[in-house]
Design a protein around this motif. Structure first.
Motif, PDB file in Angstrom:
ATOM      1  N   ILE A  86       6.126  46.651  -7.200  1.00 33.66           N
ATOM      2  CA  ILE A  86       6.740  46.011  -8.366  1.00 33.66           C
ATOM      3  C   ILE A  86       7.912  45.129  -7.948  1.00 33.66           C
ATOM      4  CG2 ILE A  86       8.043  46.448 -10.486  1.00 33.66           C
ATOM      5  CD1 ILE A  86       6.323  48.953 -10.870  1.00 33.66           C
ATOM      6  N   VAL A  87       8.798  45.650  -7.107  1.00 37.60           N
ATOM      7  CA  VAL A  87       9.965  44.877  -6.682  1.00 37.60           C
ATOM      8  C   VAL A  87       9.534  43.649  -5.873  1.00 37.60           C
ATOM      9  CG1 VAL A  87      12.100  44.927  -5.336  1.00 37.60           C
ATOM     10  CG2 VAL A  87      11.481  46.888  -6.753  1.00 37.60           C
ATOM     11  N   SER A  88       8.563  43.828  -4.989  1.00 42.70           N
ATOM     12  CA  SER A  88       8.067  42.693  -4.198  1.00 42.70           C
ATOM     13  C   SER A  88       7.484  41.612  -5.095  1.00 42.70           C
ATOM     14  CB  SER A  88       7.001  43.163  -3.204  1.00 42.70           C
ATOM     15  OG  SER A  88       7.521  44.090  -2.293  1.00 42.70           O
ATOM     16  N   SER A  89       6.862  42.025  -6.191  1.00 39.89           N
ATOM     17  CA  SER A  89       6.187  41.063  -7.070  1.00 39.89           C
ATOM     18  C   SER A  89       7.174  40.084  -7.693  1.00 39.89           C
ATOM     19  CB  SER A  89       5.419  41.802  -8.165  1.00 39.89           C
ATOM     20  OG  SER A  89       6.300  42.352  -9.128  1.00 39.89           O
ATOM     21  N   PHE A  90       8.437  40.474  -7.829  1.00 39.87           N
ATOM     22  CA  PHE A  90       9.392  39.573  -8.463  1.00 39.87           C
ATOM     23  C   PHE A  90       9.809  38.437  -7.539  1.00 39.87           C
ATOM     24  CE2 PHE A  90       9.385  42.304 -11.990  1.00 39.87           C
ATOM     25  CZ  PHE A  90      10.012  41.640 -13.030  1.00 39.87           C
ATOM     26  N   GLY A  91       9.601  38.595  -6.221  1.00 41.66           N
ATOM     27  CA  GLY A  91       9.748  37.435  -5.351  1.00 41.66           C
ATOM     28  C   GLY A  91       8.724  36.374  -5.716  1.00 41.66           C
ATOM     29  N   SER A  92       7.514  36.811  -6.009  1.00 41.38           N
ATOM     30  CA  SER A  92       6.462  35.892  -6.436  1.00 41.38           C
ATOM     31  C   SER A  92       6.758  35.307  -7.808  1.00 41.38           C
ATOM     32  CB  SER A  92       5.116  36.632  -6.478  1.00 41.38           C
ATOM     33  OG  SER A  92       4.829  37.208  -5.237  1.00 41.38           O
ATOM     34  N   PHE A  93       7.328  36.134  -8.696  1.00 39.56           N
ATOM     35  CA  PHE A  93       7.674  35.642 -10.024  1.00 39.56           C
ATOM     36  C   PHE A  93       8.730  34.544  -9.932  1.00 39.56           C
ATOM     37  CE2 PHE A  93       9.885  36.400 -14.238  1.00 39.56           C
ATOM     38  CZ  PHE A  93       8.928  35.709 -14.966  1.00 39.56           C
ATOM     39  N   GLY A  94       9.686  34.696  -9.009  1.00 41.19           N
ATOM     40  CA  GLY A  94      10.674  33.652  -8.799  1.00 41.19           C
ATOM     41  C   GLY A  94      10.030  32.366  -8.320  1.00 41.19           C
ATOM     42  N   GLN A  95       9.047  32.501  -7.431  1.00 31.41           N
ATOM     43  CA  GLN A  95       8.299  31.335  -6.965  1.00 31.41           C
ATOM     44  C   GLN A  95       7.629  30.640  -8.138  1.00 31.41           C
ATOM     45  OE1 GLN A  95       5.640  32.191  -3.684  1.00 31.41           O
ATOM     46  NE2 GLN A  95       4.153  30.707  -4.406  1.00 31.41           N
ATOM     47  N   CYS A  96       7.057  31.421  -9.044  1.00 29.25           N
ATOM     48  CA  CYS A  96       6.390  30.863 -10.221  1.00 29.25           C
ATOM     49  C   CYS A  96       7.382  30.131 -11.115  1.00 29.25           C
ATOM     50  CB  CYS A  96       5.693  31.990 -10.990  1.00 29.25           C
ATOM     51  SG  CYS A  96       4.956  31.475 -12.552  1.00 29.25           S
ATOM     52  N   CYS A  97       8.575  30.687 -11.288  1.00 29.56           N
ATOM     53  CA  CYS A  97       9.558  30.109 -12.213  1.00 29.56           C
ATOM     54  C   CYS A  97      10.266  28.887 -11.644  1.00 29.56           C
ATOM     55  CB  CYS A  97      10.598  31.168 -12.574  1.00 29.56           C
ATOM     56  SG  CYS A  97       9.980  32.534 -13.565  1.00 29.56           S
ATOM     57  N   PHE A  98      10.663  28.946 -10.364  1.00 30.28           N
ATOM     58  CA  PHE A  98      11.541  27.917  -9.832  1.00 30.28           C
ATOM     59  C   PHE A  98      10.809  26.668  -9.354  1.00 30.28           C
ATOM     60  CE2 PHE A  98      14.454  31.568  -9.510  1.00 30.28           C
ATOM     61  CZ  PHE A  98      15.534  31.024 -10.178  1.00 30.28           C
ATOM     62  N   LEU A  99       9.499  26.747  -9.129  1.00 27.94           N
ATOM     63  CA  LEU A  99       8.780  25.528  -8.740  1.00 27.94           C
ATOM     64  C   LEU A  99       8.803  24.475  -9.835  1.00 27.94           C
ATOM     65  CD1 LEU A  99       7.249  24.641  -6.146  1.00 27.94           C
ATOM     66  CD2 LEU A  99       7.873  27.052  -6.182  1.00 27.94           C
ATOM     67  N   PRO A 100       8.459  24.800 -11.092  1.00 28.46           N
ATOM     68  CA  PRO A 100       8.560  23.774 -12.132  1.00 28.46           C
ATOM     69  C   PRO A 100       9.994  23.318 -12.383  1.00 28.46           C
ATOM     70  CG  PRO A 100       7.762  25.864 -13.045  1.00 28.46           C
ATOM     71  CD  PRO A 100       7.822  26.025 -11.574  1.00 28.46           C
ATOM     72  N   ILE A 101      10.961  24.221 -12.214  1.00 24.80           N
ATOM     73  CA  ILE A 101      12.359  23.829 -12.357  1.00 24.80           C
ATOM     74  C   ILE A 101      12.733  22.816 -11.274  1.00 24.80           C
ATOM     75  CG2 ILE A 101      14.748  24.648 -12.203  1.00 24.80           C
ATOM     76  CD1 ILE A 101      13.840  27.257 -13.458  1.00 24.80           C
ATOM     77  N   ALA A 102      12.317  23.093 -10.033  1.00 27.67           N
ATOM     78  CA  ALA A 102      12.602  22.158  -8.938  1.00 27.67           C
ATOM     79  C   ALA A 102      11.958  20.808  -9.191  1.00 27.67           C
ATOM     80  CB  ALA A 102      12.103  22.744  -7.621  1.00 27.67           C
ATOM     81  N   ARG A 103      10.730  20.841  -9.711  1.00 26.41           N
ATOM     82  CA  ARG A 103      10.024  19.589 -10.000  1.00 26.41           C
ATOM     83  C   ARG A 103      10.773  18.792 -11.069  1.00 26.41           C
ATOM     84  NH1 ARG A 103       7.216  15.524  -8.039  1.00 26.41           N
ATOM     85  NH2 ARG A 103       6.114  14.434  -9.690  1.00 26.41           N
TER      86      ARG A 103
ATOM     87  N   ILE B 271      -4.500  14.340  -5.926  1.00 20.85           N
ATOM     88  CA  ILE B 271      -4.074  15.234  -6.997  1.00 20.85           C
ATOM     89  C   ILE B 271      -2.682  14.828  -7.468  1.00 20.85           C
ATOM     90  CG2 ILE B 271      -3.552  17.627  -7.610  1.00 20.85           C
ATOM     91  CD1 ILE B 271      -6.519  17.085  -7.178  1.00 20.85           C
ATOM     92  N   ASN B 272      -2.474  14.809  -8.768  1.00 25.77           N
ATOM     93  CA  ASN B 272      -1.193  14.436  -9.344  1.00 25.77           C
ATOM     94  C   ASN B 272      -0.070  15.293  -8.775  1.00 25.77           C
ATOM     95  OD1 ASN B 272       0.933  15.028 -11.705  1.00 25.77           O
ATOM     96  ND2 ASN B 272       0.133  12.944 -11.946  1.00 25.77           N
ATOM     97  N   SER B 273       1.091  14.672  -8.521  1.00 28.77           N
ATOM     98  CA  SER B 273       2.190  15.387  -7.880  1.00 28.77           C
ATOM     99  C   SER B 273       2.684  16.567  -8.720  1.00 28.77           C
ATOM    100  CB  SER B 273       3.354  14.428  -7.596  1.00 28.77           C
ATOM    101  OG  SER B 273       3.828  13.838  -8.802  1.00 28.77           O
ATOM    102  N   SER B 274       2.644  16.432 -10.040  1.00 21.31           N
ATOM    103  CA  SER B 274       3.067  17.532 -10.904  1.00 21.31           C
ATOM    104  C   SER B 274       2.139  18.734 -10.755  1.00 21.31           C
ATOM    105  CB  SER B 274       3.098  17.080 -12.365  1.00 21.31           C
ATOM    106  OG  SER B 274       4.067  16.082 -12.562  1.00 21.31           O
ATOM    107  N   LEU B 275       0.829  18.471 -10.739  1.00 20.56           N
ATOM    108  CA  LEU B 275      -0.124  19.559 -10.556  1.00 20.56           C
ATOM    109  C   LEU B 275       0.004  20.152  -9.160  1.00 20.56           C
ATOM    110  CD1 LEU B 275      -2.485  21.271 -11.515  1.00 20.56           C
ATOM    111  CD2 LEU B 275      -4.046  19.460 -10.764  1.00 20.56           C
ATOM    112  N   ALA B 276       0.260  19.293  -8.155  1.00 21.31           N
ATOM    113  CA  ALA B 276       0.435  19.782  -6.790  1.00 21.31           C
ATOM    114  C   ALA B 276       1.610  20.749  -6.710  1.00 21.31           C
ATOM    115  CB  ALA B 276       0.650  18.601  -5.840  1.00 21.31           C
ATOM    116  N   ALA B 277       2.689  20.451  -7.436  1.00 22.04           N
ATOM    117  CA  ALA B 277       3.835  21.360  -7.451  1.00 22.04           C
ATOM    118  C   ALA B 277       3.500  22.646  -8.202  1.00 22.04           C
ATOM    119  CB  ALA B 277       5.043  20.674  -8.088  1.00 22.04           C
ATOM    120  N   TRP B 278       2.737  22.524  -9.281  1.00 25.86           N
ATOM    121  CA  TRP B 278       2.384  23.700 -10.077  1.00 25.86           C
ATOM    122  C   TRP B 278       1.508  24.672  -9.301  1.00 25.86           C
ATOM    123  CZ3 TRP B 278       3.820  26.222 -14.267  1.00 25.86           C
ATOM    124  CH2 TRP B 278       4.633  25.577 -15.184  1.00 25.86           C
TER     125      TRP B 278
END
Length: 475
Positions: free
Chosen positions: A154-171, A313-320
């Motif tokens: 469970i704790v390890s999974s939140f590293g992945s959740f951060g990856q999911c959240c911060f990629l669109p923010i970075a974009r 592939i569109n850059s937005s989709l590539a980031a997603w």
């Protein structure tokens, strides 16, 4: 010193609470690991603006991975034996923020950029990553228990959740304020905005960064909780009668570990633990297998967005796609944490690398389209960080949990050597051939290698190895 009968204060109960430790660990990995996984979307904007070849950016990303790995054993040892997990995580987060400011100030200086990303951020990453967080969380559960394994997942999974959240923010930041100011936002605890939309994202991020350091307080070093008590006498009699009718070699190693006291497995001191690990073929095989995971993750996180853009592939989709990988990894890490309580971790790891090989074959040999990209991202996401819980449990089952943080941090050095190769060689191969095909073929070969070394890794706990050695000495 507190009297034995005196009730603990609320603060003391929170420090000792496994739930609070899990919450703190989840939040820390969510922010720290999530931000680090955004660096792949910066490759094309930075190289386009500065005129650097992709290998220049790749060496910065690769050094980050390498120094992240090599600094980690020292920082984990410092946390485990000297200053504590909480202080180490706190200071590492501050140094990471300093690295982001240096990135902003680097301009077109490739040397300063490589120093900031590779050295400053890379070394600080070793302090607030998985080994420190998981080792601290794991001490609040019975050692080797099912609850501990699930907590790791469970704790390890939140590293992945951060990856999911911060990629669109970075974009969004890249489009609105450019890569330099994005690094400032990722490292600062203040809000620098250009419009109301961006203000929301930046303001939220500042809250997360401010909350990160104090949460390290709830990951202070505590004595590990002993393993679950052995079975009662009646259960042992029934088991002994059954064992007389079957071959002793067929008894599950995992069942034996579950009921063995912590002291029976772990080495008596850190020097013995390190000596046993470095002379154990099992530990070497576990580390080599983990290096395959690092190779895959660093290559994809650094170069997959650029690879997809190169193929239309569109850059937005590539980031997603990296975000989708992180979202799938949440499910994957929790699942493999649970599966490691049912099957031996070595078999879980072999399955992960086998499925990775199949998915890489799909992305290489089937024409690139939105459909294939989405299928690859969703299913590979389940395998993204799913190696962390079974690898952690594998080390704990064989070597015990007393020095789990130090030993897993050493295996992480192997992971980061693989990460260095994946990030750097990917850039070099592209600059020479203007194609990533050779890297994809190498990734398939690495997956096969990961299957092989985990198959060769033994599962015999070290207490049995010590007993056998002692018998030989006495004879």
């Amino acid at each position: 010193m507190q009297e034995q009968n005196e009730p603990m204060s609320l603060n003391q109960r929170l420090i000792r609470s496994p739930v609070m430790a899990c919450v703190a660990g989840c939040a820390i990995l969510w922010v720290s690991f999530g931000i680090r996984q955004t660096f792949g979307v910066f490759l094309i904007p930075i190289t386009t603006e500065t005129g650097w070849p992709r290998s220049t950016y790749s060496i910065a990303a690769a050094l980050l991975q390498l120094l992240w790995g090599f600094s980690q054993p020292f920082l984990v040892f410092l946390a485990e034996r000297k200053v504590g997990f909480g202080k180490t995580i706190f200071v590492s987060s501050i140094i990471y923020a300093v690295g982001c400011f240096i990135l902003y100030a680097s301009g077109k200086s490739a040397g300063l950029f490589v120093f900031a990303m590779g050295a400053v951020i890379g070394i600080s990453a070793g302090g607030n990553s998985f080994p420190n967080v998981l080792a601290s969380v794991g001490r609040r559960f019975p050692q080797g228990s099912k609850h501990q394994s699930i907590a790791f997942g469970i704790v390890s999974s939140f590293g992945s959740f951060g990856q999911c959240c911060f990629l669109p923010i970075a974009r969004a930041f890249l489009i609105s304020i450019g890569w330099r100011m994005t690094f400032i936002v990722f490292g600062a605890s203040f809000c620098y905005t250009y419009n109301a939309y961006l203000s929301v994202f930046t303001g939220l991020h500042c809250v997360f960064m401010v909350a990160l350091s104090p949460l390290a307080y709830y990951l202070q070093t505590l004595p590990p909780i002993p393993a679950l008590p052995q079975k009662n006498d009646e259960e042992e009699i029934v088991i002994d009668e059954k064992k007389q009718n079957i071959n002793q070699a067929e008894v599950s190693q995992q069942e034996e570990v579950q009921y063995r006291p912590l002291e029976d497995i772990s080495a008596p001191d850190i020097k013995t633990a390190l000596k046993e690990a470095f002379t154990s073929s099992t530990f070497i095989f576990i580390t080599l297998g983990f290096s395959v995971c690092g190779f895959h993750i660093a290559f994809l996180s650094t170069h997959l967005p650029a690879y997809l853009q190169d193929n239309g592939i569109n850059s937005s989709l590539a980031a997603w796609t990296i975000s989708i990988l992180g979202l799938g990894s949440m499910i994957g890490t929790i699942s493999t944490g649970y599966l490691s309580t049912i099957f031996l971790p070595k078999y879980v790891l072999m399955g992960i690398y086998g499925l990775r090989a199949i998915l890489i074959v799909i992305i290489v040999f089937i024409p690139i389209s939105v459909t294939t990209v989405m299928v690859f991202s969703v299913f590979f996401g389940f395998l993204w960080l799913s190696t962390v819980p079974p690898t952690t449990k594998f080390v704990g089952d064989v070597f015990g949990h007393k020095y789990l943080g130090t030993l897993t941090s050493i295996t992480f050095v192997g992971h980061q050597i693989g990460s260095f190769m994946g990030a750097y060689i990917g850039g070099v191969v592209y600059d020479k051939t203007h194609s990533y095909n050779r890297m994809w073929y190498g990734s398939i070969a690495m997956a096969a290698f990961g299957i092989a070394v985990n198959f060769l890794a033994a599962v015999e706990p070290m207490n049995k190895v010590r007993a056998r050695r002692q018998v030989k000495i006495e004879n």
